[in-house]
Design a protein around this motif. Structure first.
Motif, PDB file in Angstrom:
ATOM      1  N   TYR A 145       0.839  -1.210   0.000  1.00 24.79           N
ATOM      2  CA  TYR A 145       0.000   0.000   0.000  1.00 24.79           C
ATOM      3  C   TYR A 145       0.868   1.253   0.000  1.00 24.79           C
ATOM      4  O   TYR A 145       0.647   2.192  -0.777  1.00 24.79           O
ATOM      5  CB  TYR A 145      -0.925  -0.027   1.213  1.00 24.79           C
ATOM      6  CG  TYR A 145      -1.794   1.198   1.379  1.00 24.79           C
ATOM      7  CD1 TYR A 145      -3.073   1.235   0.825  1.00 24.79           C
ATOM      8  CD2 TYR A 145      -1.348   2.313   2.095  1.00 24.79           C
ATOM      9  CE1 TYR A 145      -3.886   2.353   0.983  1.00 24.79           C
ATOM     10  CE2 TYR A 145      -2.144   3.424   2.253  1.00 24.79           C
ATOM     11  CZ  TYR A 145      -3.404   3.446   1.697  1.00 24.79           C
ATOM     12  OH  TYR A 145      -4.205   4.566   1.845  1.00 24.79           O
ATOM     13  N   TYR A 146       1.875   1.288   0.879  1.00 24.72           N
ATOM     14  CA  TYR A 146       2.774   2.442   0.942  1.00 24.72           C
ATOM     15  C   TYR A 146       3.512   2.630  -0.379  1.00 24.72           C
ATOM     16  O   TYR A 146       3.665   3.754  -0.871  1.00 24.72           O
ATOM     17  CB  TYR A 146       3.807   2.247   2.061  1.00 24.72           C
ATOM     18  CG  TYR A 146       3.260   2.299   3.463  1.00 24.72           C
ATOM     19  CD1 TYR A 146       2.104   3.004   3.783  1.00 24.72           C
ATOM     20  CD2 TYR A 146       3.927   1.637   4.507  1.00 24.72           C
ATOM     21  CE1 TYR A 146       1.622   3.050   5.078  1.00 24.72           C
ATOM     22  CE2 TYR A 146       3.454   1.690   5.805  1.00 24.72           C
ATOM     23  CZ  TYR A 146       2.298   2.389   6.094  1.00 24.72           C
ATOM     24  OH  TYR A 146       1.820   2.440   7.380  1.00 24.72           O
ATOM     25  N   LEU A 147       3.987   1.529  -0.967  1.00 25.72           N
ATOM     26  CA  LEU A 147       4.758   1.602  -2.201  1.00 25.72           C
ATOM     27  C   LEU A 147       3.906   2.094  -3.365  1.00 25.72           C
ATOM     28  O   LEU A 147       4.340   2.949  -4.155  1.00 25.72           O
ATOM     29  CB  LEU A 147       5.348   0.227  -2.515  1.00 25.72           C
ATOM     30  CG  LEU A 147       6.301   0.144  -3.715  1.00 25.72           C
ATOM     31  CD1 LEU A 147       7.552   0.982  -3.462  1.00 25.72           C
ATOM     32  CD2 LEU A 147       6.675  -1.309  -3.991  1.00 25.72           C
ATOM     33  N   GLU A 148       2.699   1.559  -3.488  1.00 30.44           N
ATOM     34  CA  GLU A 148       1.819   1.935  -4.593  1.00 30.44           C
ATOM     35  C   GLU A 148       1.459   3.413  -4.561  1.00 30.44           C
ATOM     36  O   GLU A 148       1.263   4.037  -5.605  1.00 30.44           O
ATOM     37  CB  GLU A 148       0.542   1.094  -4.552  1.00 30.44           C
ATOM     38  CG  GLU A 148       0.752  -0.373  -4.926  1.00 30.44           C
ATOM     39  CD  GLU A 148      -0.511  -1.194  -4.765  1.00 30.44           C
ATOM     40  OE1 GLU A 148      -0.542  -2.320  -5.292  1.00 30.44           O
ATOM     41  OE2 GLU A 148      -1.461  -0.721  -4.106  1.00 30.44           O
ATOM     42  N   ARG A 149       1.395   3.980  -3.364  1.00 29.84           N
ATOM     43  CA  ARG A 149       1.031   5.394  -3.210  1.00 29.84           C
ATOM     44  C   ARG A 149       2.251   6.291  -3.029  1.00 29.84           C
ATOM     45  O   ARG A 149       2.116   7.465  -2.699  1.00 29.84           O
ATOM     46  CB  ARG A 149       0.061   5.546  -2.033  1.00 29.84           C
ATOM     47  CG  ARG A 149      -1.339   5.055  -2.417  1.00 29.84           C
ATOM     48  CD  ARG A 149      -2.154   4.615  -1.229  1.00 29.84           C
ATOM     49  NE  ARG A 149      -3.457   4.115  -1.662  1.00 29.84           N
ATOM     50  CZ  ARG A 149      -3.638   2.907  -2.197  1.00 29.84           C
ATOM     51  NH1 ARG A 149      -2.622   2.095  -2.353  1.00 29.84           N
ATOM     52  NH2 ARG A 149      -4.848   2.533  -2.582  1.00 29.84           N
ATOM     53  N   LEU A 182      -5.935  -1.623  14.058  1.00 31.90           N
ATOM     54  CA  LEU A 182      -6.024  -2.337  12.792  1.00 31.90           C
ATOM     55  C   LEU A 182      -7.033  -1.663  11.882  1.00 31.90           C
ATOM     56  O   LEU A 182      -8.091  -1.225  12.322  1.00 31.90           O
ATOM     57  CB  LEU A 182      -6.426  -3.794  13.032  1.00 31.90           C
ATOM     58  CG  LEU A 182      -5.446  -4.636  13.858  1.00 31.90           C
ATOM     59  CD1 LEU A 182      -5.995  -6.040  14.040  1.00 31.90           C
ATOM     60  CD2 LEU A 182      -4.070  -4.674  13.223  1.00 31.90           C
ATOM     61  N   GLY A 183      -6.692  -1.574  10.620  1.00 34.31           N
ATOM     62  CA  GLY A 183      -7.579  -0.947   9.653  1.00 34.31           C
ATOM     63  C   GLY A 183      -7.819  -1.860   8.468  1.00 34.31           C
ATOM     64  O   GLY A 183      -7.539  -3.061   8.506  1.00 34.31           O
ATOM     65  N   PHE A 184      -8.337  -1.290   7.403  1.00 28.78           N
ATOM     66  CA  PHE A 184      -8.609  -2.054   6.182  1.00 28.78           C
ATOM     67  C   PHE A 184      -7.459  -1.899   5.197  1.00 28.78           C
ATOM     68  O   PHE A 184      -6.748  -2.840   4.899  1.00 28.78           O
ATOM     69  CB  PHE A 184      -9.929  -1.609   5.556  1.00 28.78           C
ATOM     70  CG  PHE A 184     -10.254  -2.333   4.281  1.00 28.78           C
ATOM     71  CD1 PHE A 184     -10.439  -3.709   4.276  1.00 28.78           C
ATOM     72  CD2 PHE A 184     -10.359  -1.643   3.084  1.00 28.78           C
ATOM     73  CE1 PHE A 184     -10.727  -4.387   3.097  1.00 28.78           C
ATOM     74  CE2 PHE A 184     -10.639  -2.308   1.898  1.00 28.78           C
ATOM     75  CZ  PHE A 184     -10.825  -3.680   1.898  1.00 28.78           C
ATOM     76  N   ARG A 185      -7.229  -0.695   4.695  1.00 28.67           N
ATOM     77  CA  ARG A 185      -6.066  -0.396   3.864  1.00 28.67           C
ATOM     78  C   ARG A 185      -5.532   0.961   4.264  1.00 28.67           C
ATOM     79  O   ARG A 185      -6.215   1.969   4.082  1.00 28.67           O
ATOM     80  CB  ARG A 185      -6.418  -0.414   2.377  1.00 28.67           C
ATOM     81  CG  ARG A 185      -6.775  -1.780   1.848  1.00 28.67           C
ATOM     82  CD  ARG A 185      -6.536  -1.877   0.354  1.00 28.67           C
ATOM     83  NE  ARG A 185      -5.094  -1.972   0.054  1.00 28.67           N
ATOM     84  CZ  ARG A 185      -4.611  -1.771  -1.184  1.00 28.67           C
ATOM     85  NH1 ARG A 185      -5.403  -1.426  -2.178  1.00 28.67           N
ATOM     86  NH2 ARG A 185      -3.317  -1.887  -1.384  1.00 28.67           N
ATOM     87  N   PRO A 186      -4.322   1.030   4.792  1.00 32.25           N
ATOM     88  CA  PRO A 186      -3.454  -0.105   5.092  1.00 32.25           C
ATOM     89  C   PRO A 186      -3.895  -0.845   6.347  1.00 32.25           C
ATOM     90  O   PRO A 186      -4.569  -0.275   7.197  1.00 32.25           O
ATOM     91  CB  PRO A 186      -2.092   0.551   5.304  1.00 32.25           C
ATOM     92  CG  PRO A 186      -2.419   1.898   5.853  1.00 32.25           C
ATOM     93  CD  PRO A 186      -3.668   2.314   5.140  1.00 32.25           C
TER      94      PRO A 186
END
Length: 204
Positions: free
Chosen positions: A47-51, A185-189
């Protein structure tokens, strides 16, 4: 092909619900989707990389190959190999110009986190990272509560030193509640640890 751990024991793939902490599967829900800590962190890092927020990857587990068969010239088949013990931590990368380095561990113990989950060489590595001004920490999960915490390496080193001097061989849950940083805890990320890093190190 057979794989063996550093202690010589044979690696047996997951085939049931009776599994070690690092490959434990749990109930499937929003707060607990049956993912291991490693899977959740890998998903978070993607997620971090894609954004383009951070570039952080899991280090590959080193493998020592001891037997290879060559059924034909153009192909080789690994018949036996051993997982070598990693010499550093699980994850590293860069975020806003800062070197990020951390270890990830989980436990089923509800009242404390055993320090035996860490190795001397990992502690020495964390010390070296801190001396160079890097951001170093551990991410801990209590699977019983599905709670995840970021514990700064500086605090882990204090608990490790206490053990080395004859003190308790674990970090109590109360101590972790006091000095570590809870990561909801979350969904994304899934495990948004960068928010804690921002707060701790002023990287916003």
């Amino acid at each position: 092909m057979s794989f063996h751990y550093p202690n010589g024991k044979r690696y047996i793939p997951l085939v049931s619900n009776s599994t070690p902490n690092r490959i434990k599967k749990t109930n499937d829900s929003f707060s607990n989707r049956g993912m291991t800590l490693e899977e959740d962190l890998n998903e978070t890092n993607v997620y971090y990389l894609e954004r383009e927020l951070a570039v952080i990857h899991k280090k590959p587990t080193p493998v020592q190959i001891v037997q290879v068969d060559y059924p034909r010239r153009s192909a080789a088949v690994i018949k036996e190999a051993y997982f070598k013990q990693a010499s550093t931590t699980d994850y590293n990368g860069i975020y806003k110009g800062k070197y990020i380095d951390f270890e990830a561990k989980e436990t089923q113990n509800p009242s404390s986190f055993p320090l035996k989950n860490f190795h001397e060489h990992q502690i020495r590595h964390m010390e070296a990272v801190l001396k160079q001004g890097g951001v170093c920490f551990v991410i801990l999960r209590f699977t019983v509560y599905e709670q995840v915490f970021l514990l700064e390496a500086e605090h882990l080193l204090i608990f490790w030193d206490r053990m080395k001097k004859g003190g308790r061989k674990s970090i109590t849950k109360a101590e972790i509640d006091q000095v570590a940083h809870f990561i909801p805890l979350g969904f994304r990320p899934r495990i948004d640890y960068i928010k804690v890093v921002d707060k701790l190190y002023g990287l916003r």
